[in-house]
Write a protein that holds these residues in place. Structure first.
Motif, PDB file in Angstrom:
ATOM      1  N   HIS A  66       0.822  -1.213   0.000  1.00 39.37           N
ATOM      2  CA  HIS A  66       0.000   0.000   0.000  1.00 39.37           C
ATOM      3  C   HIS A  66       0.857   1.266   0.000  1.00 39.37           C
ATOM      4  O   HIS A  66       0.631   2.190   0.782  1.00 39.37           O
ATOM      5  CB  HIS A  66      -0.975   0.002   1.177  1.00 39.37           C
ATOM      6  N   LEU A  67       1.848   1.308  -0.868  1.00 36.94           N
ATOM      7  CA  LEU A  67       2.730   2.463  -1.002  1.00 36.94           C
ATOM      8  C   LEU A  67       2.232   3.304  -2.174  1.00 36.94           C
ATOM      9  O   LEU A  67       2.634   3.093  -3.323  1.00 36.94           O
ATOM     10  CB  LEU A  67       4.180   2.017  -1.230  1.00 36.94           C
ATOM     11  N   ALA A  68       1.350   4.243  -1.888  1.00 31.13           N
ATOM     12  CA  ALA A  68       0.682   5.007  -2.942  1.00 31.13           C
ATOM     13  C   ALA A  68       1.668   5.779  -3.816  1.00 31.13           C
ATOM     14  O   ALA A  68       1.537   5.781  -5.046  1.00 31.13           O
ATOM     15  CB  ALA A  68      -0.341   5.962  -2.338  1.00 31.13           C
ATOM     16  N   TRP A  69       2.647   6.441  -3.208  1.00 30.14           N
ATOM     17  CA  TRP A  69       3.597   7.226  -4.003  1.00 30.14           C
ATOM     18  C   TRP A  69       4.353   6.321  -4.965  1.00 30.14           C
ATOM     19  O   TRP A  69       4.554   6.650  -6.121  1.00 30.14           O
ATOM     20  CB  TRP A  69       4.551   7.985  -3.088  1.00 30.14           C
ATOM     21  N   ASN A  70       4.789   5.153  -4.482  1.00 28.51           N
ATOM     22  CA  ASN A  70       5.530   4.231  -5.339  1.00 28.51           C
ATOM     23  C   ASN A  70       4.626   3.669  -6.440  1.00 28.51           C
ATOM     24  O   ASN A  70       5.074   3.476  -7.569  1.00 28.51           O
ATOM     25  CB  ASN A  70       6.122   3.094  -4.513  1.00 28.51           C
ATOM     26  N   ARG A  71       3.378   3.385  -6.103  1.00 29.58           N
ATOM     27  CA  ARG A  71       2.439   2.883  -7.106  1.00 29.58           C
ATOM     28  C   ARG A  71       2.239   3.933  -8.196  1.00 29.58           C
ATOM     29  O   ARG A  71       2.259   3.618  -9.388  1.00 29.58           O
ATOM     30  CB  ARG A  71       1.106   2.546  -6.439  1.00 29.58           C
ATOM     31  N   TYR A  72       2.069   5.181  -7.776  1.00 26.17           N
ATOM     32  CA  TYR A  72       1.923   6.277  -8.736  1.00 26.17           C
ATOM     33  C   TYR A  72       3.152   6.346  -9.647  1.00 26.17           C
ATOM     34  O   TYR A  72       3.029   6.388 -10.874  1.00 26.17           O
ATOM     35  CB  TYR A  72       1.728   7.605  -7.994  1.00 26.17           C
ATOM     36  N   SER A  73       4.332   6.347  -9.036  1.00 32.41           N
ATOM     37  CA  SER A  73       5.579   6.470  -9.808  1.00 32.41           C
ATOM     38  C   SER A  73       5.777   5.297 -10.747  1.00 32.41           C
ATOM     39  O   SER A  73       6.243   5.467 -11.882  1.00 32.41           O
ATOM     40  CB  SER A  73       6.767   6.570  -8.856  1.00 32.41           C
ATOM     41  N   ALA A  74       5.419   4.098 -10.306  1.00 30.61           N
ATOM     42  CA  ALA A  74       5.572   2.915 -11.150  1.00 30.61           C
ATOM     43  C   ALA A  74       4.630   2.988 -12.356  1.00 30.61           C
ATOM     44  O   ALA A  74       5.053   2.718 -13.491  1.00 30.61           O
ATOM     45  CB  ALA A  74       5.316   1.642 -10.344  1.00 30.61           C
ATOM     46  N   HIS A  75       3.384   3.350 -12.127  1.00 35.38           N
ATOM     47  CA  HIS A  75       2.449   3.462 -13.255  1.00 35.38           C
ATOM     48  C   HIS A  75       2.897   4.563 -14.217  1.00 35.38           C
ATOM     49  O   HIS A  75       2.806   4.401 -15.439  1.00 35.38           O
ATOM     50  CB  HIS A  75       1.030   3.729 -12.768  1.00 35.38           C
ATOM     51  N   LEU A  76       3.391   5.662 -13.672  1.00 39.47           N
ATOM     52  CA  LEU A  76       3.867   6.746 -14.515  1.00 39.47           C
ATOM     53  C   LEU A  76       5.032   6.280 -15.390  1.00 39.47           C
ATOM     54  O   LEU A  76       5.053   6.508 -16.608  1.00 39.47           O
ATOM     55  CB  LEU A  76       4.297   7.930 -13.641  1.00 39.47           C
ATOM     56  N   LEU A  77       5.990   5.579 -14.792  1.00 42.78           N
ATOM     57  CA  LEU A  77       7.137   5.082 -15.551  1.00 42.78           C
ATOM     58  C   LEU A  77       6.712   4.020 -16.561  1.00 42.78           C
ATOM     59  O   LEU A  77       7.191   4.017 -17.705  1.00 42.78           O
ATOM     60  CB  LEU A  77       8.207   4.533 -14.603  1.00 42.78           C
ATOM     61  N   LEU A  78       5.805   3.124 -16.172  1.00 46.26           N
ATOM     62  CA  LEU A  78       5.318   2.127 -17.126  1.00 46.26           C
ATOM     63  C   LEU A  78       4.608   2.793 -18.300  1.00 46.26           C
ATOM     64  O   LEU A  78       4.714   2.332 -19.442  1.00 46.26           O
ATOM     65  CB  LEU A  78       4.400   1.118 -16.424  1.00 46.26           C
ATOM     66  N   GLY A  79       3.908   3.886 -18.040  1.00 45.36           N
ATOM     67  CA  GLY A  79       3.293   4.645 -19.129  1.00 45.36           C
ATOM     68  C   GLY A  79       4.339   5.229 -20.060  1.00 45.36           C
ATOM     69  O   GLY A  79       4.200   5.174 -21.289  1.00 45.36           O
TER      70      GLY A  79
END
Length: 169
Positions: A66-79
């Protein structure tokens, strides 16, 4: 720092060492962050496939913990990685997932904390807007703008009573 100074080789080597150290110590947050940095370094080096793998590992751990910042950053990078491969549909899906992560976090923030938190979190929204406009899809672009504005306005309406001060205060 190596990424900021445009030294992806050093960034990659340091992120690999950090990932091993954090994994050995059981530090999931550190491991997740180092895997994100690995993905960013590999992206800068042009190794999209390996960057995607490192970033997906970071995403899996960020979701489990449940690391929201990391989830955001990962989705952004995958995009960004999908966009580099001209897979615009996949890129848009990841950017939208990044947006959804920010929206979930934003709903739980107080009105005074929102501007500071959201200051550097608009990349996903901008990327979706750019992809929509490049594809000449104005309706989804407009909906994205409304998604950005609506939660802030709704929060303001819900908390406006707490924004009033007493005359003698």
């Amino acid at each position: 720092m190596a990424l900021k100074t445009h030294d992806p080789d050093t960034a990659y080597m340091e992120s690999v060492k950090a990932a091993h150290d954090f994994a050995d110590r059981g530090n999931i947050v550190g491991f997740c962050n180092s895997m994100l940095r690995q993905g960013q370094a590999l992206h800068a080096l042009g190794d999209i496939a390996t960057a995607r793998l490192a970033t997906r590992i970071a995403l899996i751990f960020s979701q489990r913990c449940h690391l929201a910042w990391n989830r955001y950053s990962a989705h952004l990078l995958l995009g960004q990685l999908a966009e580099a491969e001209h897979n615009l549909h996949q890129a848009r899906r990841h950017y939208q997932a990044a947006m959804a992560t920010i929206e979930r976090v934003q709903r739980r923030l107080s009105l005074t904390m929102r501007p500071e938190f959201l200051e550097n979190k608009a990349d996903g929204f901008r990327a979706v807007m750019r992809l929509c406009l490049e594809a000449r899809e104005t309706a989804p672009a407009f909906e994205t703008i409304e998604r950005v504005k609506s939660p802030a306005f709704l929060s303001y309406l819900n908390s406006r009573n707490s924004l009033r001060w007493e005359a003698d205060s």
